[in-house]
Motif scaffolding. Structure first.
Motif, mmCIF file in Angstrom:
data_model
loop_
_atom_site.group_PDB
_atom_site.id
_atom_site.type_symbol
_atom_site.label_atom_id
_atom_site.label_comp_id
_atom_site.label_asym_id
_atom_site.label_seq_id
_atom_site.Cartn_x
_atom_site.Cartn_y
_atom_site.Cartn_z
ATOM 1 N N ALA A 166 -3.064 -12.518 13.323
ATOM 2 C CA ALA A 166 -3.482 -13.572 12.406
ATOM 3 C C ALA A 166 -4.834 -13.253 11.780
ATOM 4 O O ALA A 166 -5.036 -13.420 10.578
ATOM 5 C CB ALA A 166 -3.548 -14.911 13.151
ATOM 6 N N ALA A 167 -5.767 -12.773 12.603
ATOM 7 C CA ALA A 167 -7.095 -12.443 12.087
ATOM 8 C C ALA A 167 -7.019 -11.359 11.016
ATOM 9 O O ALA A 167 -7.720 -11.397 10.010
ATOM 10 C CB ALA A 167 -8.006 -11.994 13.240
ATOM 11 N N ALA A 168 -6.140 -10.372 11.233
ATOM 12 C CA ALA A 168 -5.970 -9.306 10.250
ATOM 13 C C ALA A 168 -5.447 -9.843 8.925
ATOM 14 O O ALA A 168 -5.857 -9.405 7.847
ATOM 15 C CB ALA A 168 -5.018 -8.237 10.791
ATOM 16 N N ARG A 169 -4.534 -10.801 8.981
ATOM 17 C CA ARG A 169 -3.972 -11.362 7.748
ATOM 18 C C ARG A 169 -4.984 -12.264 7.034
ATOM 19 O O ARG A 169 -5.027 -12.315 5.813
ATOM 20 C CB ARG A 169 -2.682 -12.120 8.072
ATOM 21 N N VAL A 170 -5.797 -12.993 7.797
ATOM 22 C CA VAL A 170 -6.844 -13.804 7.164
ATOM 23 C C VAL A 170 -7.852 -12.888 6.478
ATOM 24 O O VAL A 170 -8.284 -13.130 5.353
ATOM 25 C CB VAL A 170 -7.533 -14.709 8.216
ATOM 26 N N ALA A 171 -8.215 -11.802 7.170
ATOM 27 C CA ALA A 171 -9.148 -10.849 6.575
ATOM 28 C C ALA A 171 -8.551 -10.195 5.335
ATOM 29 O O ALA A 171 -9.263 -9.815 4.417
ATOM 30 C CB ALA A 171 -9.529 -9.779 7.598
ATOM 31 N N GLY A 172 -7.238 -10.069 5.310
ATOM 32 C CA GLY A 172 -6.555 -9.489 4.163
ATOM 33 C C GLY A 172 -6.211 -10.495 3.088
ATOM 34 O O GLY A 172 -5.363 -10.226 2.249
ATOM 35 N N GLU A 173 -6.837 -11.674 3.135
ATOM 36 C CA GLU A 173 -6.620 -12.716 2.114
ATOM 37 C C GLU A 173 -5.152 -13.166 2.064
ATOM 38 O O GLU A 173 -4.603 -13.410 0.990
ATOM 39 C CB GLU A 173 -7.064 -12.205 0.735
ATOM 40 N N ALA A 174 -4.547 -13.267 3.232
ATOM 41 C CA ALA A 174 -3.171 -13.769 3.299
ATOM 42 C C ALA A 174 -3.086 -14.867 4.358
ATOM 43 O O ALA A 174 -2.383 -14.729 5.352
ATOM 44 C CB ALA A 174 -2.200 -12.644 3.606
ATOM 45 N N ALA B 173 1.641 -19.432 17.243
ATOM 46 C CA ALA B 173 2.187 -18.745 18.409
ATOM 47 C C ALA B 173 1.078 -18.425 19.409
ATOM 48 O O ALA B 173 1.272 -18.526 20.622
ATOM 49 C CB ALA B 173 2.896 -17.468 17.977
ATOM 50 N N SER B 174 -0.105 -18.042 18.906
ATOM 51 C CA SER B 174 -1.224 -17.744 19.793
ATOM 52 C C SER B 174 -1.656 -18.972 20.566
ATOM 53 O O SER B 174 -1.923 -18.913 21.765
ATOM 54 C CB SER B 174 -2.393 -17.182 18.971
ATOM 55 N N LEU B 175 -1.724 -20.130 19.880
ATOM 56 C CA LEU B 175 -2.126 -21.356 20.554
ATOM 57 C C LEU B 175 -1.053 -21.848 21.523
ATOM 58 O O LEU B 175 -1.365 -22.498 22.526
ATOM 59 C CB LEU B 175 -2.444 -22.441 19.519
ATOM 60 N N GLU B 176 0.190 -21.574 21.242
ATOM 61 C CA GLU B 176 1.236 -21.925 22.200
ATOM 62 C C GLU B 176 1.055 -21.147 23.493
ATOM 63 O O GLU B 176 1.269 -21.660 24.580
ATOM 64 C CB GLU B 176 2.616 -21.629 21.609
ATOM 65 N N GLY B 177 0.679 -19.895 23.372
ATOM 66 C CA GLY B 177 0.495 -19.062 24.557
ATOM 67 C C GLY B 177 -0.848 -19.279 25.231
ATOM 68 O O GLY B 177 -0.968 -19.134 26.444
ATOM 69 N N ASP B 178 -1.920 -19.605 24.466
ATOM 70 C CA ASP B 178 -3.250 -19.784 25.032
ATOM 71 C C ASP B 178 -3.972 -20.898 24.269
ATOM 72 O O ASP B 178 -4.819 -20.650 23.416
ATOM 73 C CB ASP B 178 -4.041 -18.473 24.952
ATOM 74 N N PRO B 179 -3.630 -22.160 24.550
ATOM 75 C CA PRO B 179 -4.192 -23.280 23.774
ATOM 76 C C PRO B 179 -5.686 -23.481 23.981
ATOM 77 O O PRO B 179 -6.311 -24.216 23.224
ATOM 78 C CB PRO B 179 -3.385 -24.475 24.290
ATOM 79 N N ARG B 180 -6.271 -22.833 24.981
ATOM 80 C CA ARG B 180 -7.709 -23.017 25.213
ATOM 81 C C ARG B 180 -8.576 -22.017 24.463
ATOM 82 O O ARG B 180 -9.782 -22.010 24.620
ATOM 83 C CB ARG B 180 -7.995 -22.893 26.715
ATOM 84 N N ASN B 181 -7.974 -21.179 23.677
ATOM 85 C CA ASN B 181 -8.726 -20.141 22.970
ATOM 86 C C ASN B 181 -9.511 -20.780 21.819
ATOM 87 O O ASN B 181 -8.940 -21.138 20.792
ATOM 88 C CB ASN B 181 -7.753 -19.090 22.433
ATOM 89 N N PRO B 182 -10.831 -20.901 21.951
ATOM 90 C CA PRO B 182 -11.598 -21.571 20.891
ATOM 91 C C PRO B 182 -11.619 -20.774 19.589
ATOM 92 O O PRO B 182 -11.682 -21.354 18.502
ATOM 93 C CB PRO B 182 -13.001 -21.688 21.493
ATOM 94 N N GLU B 183 -11.541 -19.439 19.695
ATOM 95 C CA GLU B 183 -11.524 -18.629 18.479
ATOM 96 C C GLU B 183 -10.249 -18.871 17.683
ATOM 97 O O GLU B 183 -10.283 -18.968 16.451
ATOM 98 C CB GLU B 183 -11.642 -17.152 18.842
ATOM 99 N N ALA B 184 -9.142 -19.005 18.396
ATOM 100 C CA ALA B 184 -7.873 -19.282 17.710
ATOM 101 C C ALA B 184 -7.890 -20.668 17.076
ATOM 102 O O ALA B 184 -7.403 -20.874 15.968
ATOM 103 C CB ALA B 184 -6.705 -19.157 18.687
ATOM 104 N N GLN B 185 -8.472 -21.661 17.779
ATOM 105 C CA GLN B 185 -8.555 -23.008 17.220
ATOM 106 C C GLN B 185 -9.419 -23.022 15.956
ATOM 107 O O GLN B 185 -9.047 -23.619 14.935
ATOM 108 C CB GLN B 185 -9.140 -23.963 18.272
ATOM 109 N N ALA B 186 -10.557 -22.323 16.040
ATOM 110 C CA ALA B 186 -11.454 -22.304 14.883
ATOM 111 C C ALA B 186 -10.810 -21.584 13.696
ATOM 112 O O ALA B 186 -10.892 -22.028 12.550
ATOM 113 C CB ALA B 186 -12.777 -21.627 15.258
#
Length: 298
Positions: A252-260, A270-283
Motif C-alpha cells: 500500500a505504501a508503495a502505491r501511495v508513493a506512486g500516486e495511486a 487487508a493490512s488492518l484486518e491482519g494487524d489492526p493495532r498498526n498505527p502506521e497503517a491507520q495513519a
C-alpha cells in the motif's frame, strides 16, 4: 565427484594438482561448469521454456533469507512442458538433480546449493523472478494458514493478496497445488460478492475498521489474560498474519508513493484486518482516504 572428474581430466602425469583445482573454481565452480555444459547441450525450447517451469518448482525464496532448494514431484514437472522430460533426464544423468521417492511418487531436487549460488543461468533467473518467488511463498503461507485454520472463511485471501495470487497463477511459471487453487477460487467468489458494494462501503468500513481495531485491542488484552497458553499452531498462525499484514502495508505504501491511492486501499484494509493495532497503517489509511477521489453510482 564433479570436481574429481574435472581434476582427473586436467591431471599432469597422473597427478592431481592445486593449479587445476584453482582453475576449476573449486567444488562450486565444477558444478556450475557441468550445469552450463548440460544446459547448453539441450534444445532451445527446453532451455527457454521448460527450464522456467522446472526452476519455479525446484527453488523457493522468502524475504528473510537466500533462495533454497525445494523438492518437487517428477511426474508433475514432466507434465509442465513438452521439453521438461528431456531437461530432467539430462540433468539427472549429469548428477545435477537428485531423485528420490516420497509417498510412492518419484521426486526431484537440486543436487547442490552451488547450482543456486554459482550457476549464472539459475542465479539470474532467481533474480529476474524474485517478486514472483516471494509472491508464491506468501501464497503457500496463506494456504497453510487456511488449512490449519480448518479452512475457515476468515482466512480467505483479501483483495490485494488475491490479486497477487492471480498473478502467480497466471504467470506460467508455477503449478499451484489443489489446496492453493481451492483457496484462490473461494477467495475470488467472495471478492465478486463484495465488488458491487465495495466502493460505496469503503469509507464507512475504513472508519469502522479503525474503531474495531481500537476496541479489539482491549478485547484481545482481556482474552489473553484468560488464555494461559496458546498452542504452537496458534503462535504460527499469528506470526503468519502479521507477516502478511506487513507485506500488505508495504504494498500500500508503495502505491501511495506512486500516486495511486485508489489501488492502495485494498492493501491497507487487508493490512488492518491482519494487524489492526498498526498505527502506521491507520495513519496511512486516513491519509489515503483524504487523497482518494470517490465515484458513487447514481
Amino acid at each position: 565427484e564433479f570436481t574429481l572428474e574435472e581434476l582427473y581430466q586436467r591431471r599432469r602425469e597422473n597427478v592431481l594438482t592445486w593449479a587445476a583445482y584453482d582453475e576449476l573454481g573449486g567444488l562450486s565452480g565444477a558444478i556450475a561448469r557441468r550445469a552450463q555444459e548440460t544446459y547448453d547441450a539441450l534444445p532451445l525450447e527446453a532451455r527457454r521454456d521448460a527450464a522456467q517451469r522446472i526452476f519455479g518448482e525446484l527453488v523457493t525464496l522468502d524475504s528473510e533469507g537466500p533462495a533454497t532448494r525445494r523438492r518437487a514431484k517428477r511426474a508433475e514437472l514432466e507434465a509442465a512442458h513438452p521439453g521438461a522430460a528431456g531437461f530432467l533426464s539430462a540433468f539427472i544423468e549429469a548428477k545435477l538433480l537428485v531423485t528420490a521417492s516420497e509417498g510412492g511418487a518419484a521426486t526431484v531436487t537440486l543436487a547442490h546449493e552451488a547450482l543456486i549460488t554459482h550457476w549464472p543461468v539459475l542465479k539470474q533467473w532467481i533474480e529476474d523472478h524474485r517478486d514472483l518467488l516471494l509472491a508464491r511463498r506468501r501464497l503457500e503461507d496463506a494456504t497453510r494458514l487456511w488449512v490449519d485454520g480448518q479452512r475457515s472463511t476468515k482466512f480467505y485471501l483479501a483483495e490485494g493478496r488475491l490479486a497477487e495470487a492471480d498473478r502467480v497463477a497466471g504467470c506460467g511459471v508455477f503449478r499451484l497445488t489443489p489446496d492453493e487453487q481451492e483457496l484462490v477460487r473461494l477467495s475470488r467468489v467472495r471478492a465478486r460478492r463484495k465488488l458491487r458494494l465495495f466502493q460505496a462501503a469503503t469509507a464507512v468500513f475504513a472508519v469502522l475498521a479503525v474503531a474495531a481495531g481500537a476496541l479489539g485491542v482491549v478485547a484481545r488484552d482481556k482474552q489473553r489474560e484468560a488464555e494461559a497458553a496458546e498452542t504452537k499452531a496458534l503462535d504460527s498462525a499469528a506470526e503468519t498474519r502479521r507477516s502478511l499484514a506487513a507485506a500488505d502495508f508495504d504494498a500500500a505504501a508503495a502505491r501511495v508513493a506512486g500516486e495511486a491511492p485508489d489501488e492502495a486501499l485494498p492493501f491497507l484494509l487487508a493490512s488492518l484486518e491482519g494487524d489492526p493495532r498498526n498505527p502506521e497503517a491507520q495513519a496511512l489509511l486516513l491519509e489515503t482516504l483524504r487523497r482518494t477521489t470517490w465515484h458513487f453510482p447514481e
